[in-house]
Motif scaffolding. Structure first.
Motif, PDB file in Angstrom:
ATOM      1  N   PRO A 107      -9.223  -1.130   6.779  1.00  0.00           N
ATOM      2  CA  PRO A 107      -8.348  -1.510   7.176  1.00  0.00           C
ATOM      3  C   PRO A 107      -6.889  -1.122   5.836  1.00  0.00           C
ATOM      4  N   LEU A 108      -6.346  -0.479   6.405  1.00  0.00           N
ATOM      5  CA  LEU A 108      -5.174  -0.065   4.920  1.00  0.00           C
ATOM      6  C   LEU A 108      -3.507  -1.004   5.519  1.00  0.00           C
ATOM      7  N   ARG A 109      -2.788  -1.607   4.820  1.00  0.00           N
ATOM      8  CA  ARG A 109      -2.012  -2.570   4.794  1.00  0.00           C
ATOM      9  C   ARG A 109      -0.369  -1.484   3.906  1.00  0.00           C
ATOM     10  N   LYS A 110       0.721  -1.676   4.881  1.00  0.00           N
ATOM     11  CA  LYS A 110       1.604  -0.432   4.211  1.00  0.00           C
ATOM     12  C   LYS A 110       1.927  -1.015   2.822  1.00  0.00           C
ATOM     13  N   LYS A 111       1.335  -2.168   2.172  1.00  0.00           N
ATOM     14  CA  LYS A 111       1.461  -2.125   1.065  1.00  0.00           C
ATOM     15  C   LYS A 111       0.725  -1.415   0.421  1.00  0.00           C
ATOM     16  N   ASP A 112      -0.883  -0.869   0.306  1.00  0.00           N
ATOM     17  CA  ASP A 112      -1.796   0.142   0.059  1.00  0.00           C
ATOM     18  C   ASP A 112      -0.737   1.144   0.203  1.00  0.00           C
ATOM     19  N   LEU A 113      -0.065   1.404   1.058  1.00  0.00           N
ATOM     20  CA  LEU A 113       0.631   2.695   0.944  1.00  0.00           C
ATOM     21  C   LEU A 113       1.798   3.236  -0.501  1.00  0.00           C
ATOM     22  N   GLU A 114       2.502   1.984  -0.328  1.00  0.00           N
ATOM     23  CA  GLU A 114       3.684   1.871  -1.352  1.00  0.00           C
ATOM     24  C   GLU A 114       3.240   1.514  -2.505  1.00  0.00           C
ATOM     25  N   TYR A 115       1.700   1.990  -3.164  1.00  0.00           N
ATOM     26  CA  TYR A 115       1.026   1.688  -4.453  1.00  0.00           C
ATOM     27  C   TYR A 115       0.594   3.060  -4.275  1.00  0.00           C
ATOM     28  N   SER A 116      -0.084   3.941  -3.273  1.00  0.00           N
ATOM     29  CA  SER A 116      -1.064   4.747  -3.316  1.00  0.00           C
ATOM     30  C   SER A 116      -2.515   4.529  -3.531  1.00  0.00           C
ATOM     31  N   ALA A 117      -2.298   3.291  -3.376  1.00  0.00           N
ATOM     32  CA  ALA A 117      -4.247   2.460  -3.303  1.00  0.00           C
ATOM     33  C   ALA A 117      -4.752   3.388  -2.647  1.00  0.00           C
ATOM     34  N   GLN A 118      -6.074   3.735  -3.806  1.00  0.00           N
ATOM     35  CA  GLN A 118      -7.241   3.826  -3.233  1.00  0.00           C
ATOM     36  C   GLN A 118      -7.808   2.266  -2.524  1.00  0.00           C
ATOM     37  N   VAL A 119      -8.322   3.313  -1.268  1.00  0.00           N
ATOM     38  CA  VAL A 119      -8.318   1.436  -0.383  1.00  0.00           C
ATOM     39  C   VAL A 119     -10.104   1.916  -0.494  1.00  0.00           C
ATOM     40  N   VAL A 120     -11.474   0.918  -1.243  1.00  0.00           N
ATOM     41  CA  VAL A 120     -12.330   0.770  -1.174  1.00  0.00           C
ATOM     42  C   VAL A 120     -13.125  -0.038  -0.076  1.00  0.00           C
TER      43      VAL A 120
END
Length: 181
Positions: A107-120
């Motif tokens: 799952p990706l959240r809009k917040k992840d996109l805003e912070y350019s996160a690598q989601v593990v």
């Protein structure tokens, strides 16, 4: 998939921090897309498993999570260190998501996109018991997603109540994650 073995000290630490997070979060509501009923876990169990996953990812990154300052990982009382807790979980770059089953998409959240996160994405193969759950000392790092690259092609899941979440089915292998810590 990469398996990370946690020590007894790391497990006890995850349990303690999970307790603190659970206590602190009793005053707040979950995000719209987080439905604890889907997971068959108490809030305390979910928090402890979540911290366990964060400790495992930190260990994969080469960090000793028992000794990290809040600007690296806010592992303790979050309200006292809120200024460090606005972005991704670890190093303000890596967001950790616990999977309830190994085959779950990330799952990706809009917040992840805003912070350019690598989601593990991490899976803990716990089992339900009459007294609660039995938790092993192993965490399985199932893969990761680059939120910026993957968001445009990710799907909006049926459980997303406000359209702020998407899911990625094609997990990148952990061996492709650029650590640079």
């Amino acid at each position: 998939m990469t398996t990370i073995e946690l020590t007894a000290e790391e497990m006890a630490f995850a349990g303690k921090i999970g307790f603190y997070r659970d206590y602190e979060n009793k005053q707040r509501s979950n995000i719209a897309d987080y439905d604890t009923k889907r997971f068959n876990l108490t809030s305390l169990q979910a928090h402890r498993l979540g911290v366990m996953c964060e400790v495992a990812v930190g260990k994969f990154l080469g960090l000793d999570m028992l000794k990290q300052p809040p600007e690296v990982w806010t592992g303790f009382v979050v309200s006292e260190h809120y200024e460090f807790n606005k972005g991704p979980d670890i190093l303000n770059r890596f967001e950790v998501r616990r999977a309830n089953v190994r085959t779950s998409p990330i799952p990706l959240r809009k917040k992840d996109l805003e912070y350019s996160a690598q989601v593990v994405q991490v899976y803990v193969p716990y089992t339900q018991t009459a007294d609660g759950i039995s938790v092993p000392t192993q965490c399985e790092l199932l893969g990761w997603s680059d939120s910026v690259e993957d968001w445009p092609k990710a799907e909006t899941p049926s459980w997303s109540k406000n359209g702020q979440a998407r899911v990625v089915h094609n997990k990148r292998p952990m061996s492709d994650l650029e650590v640079m810590v």
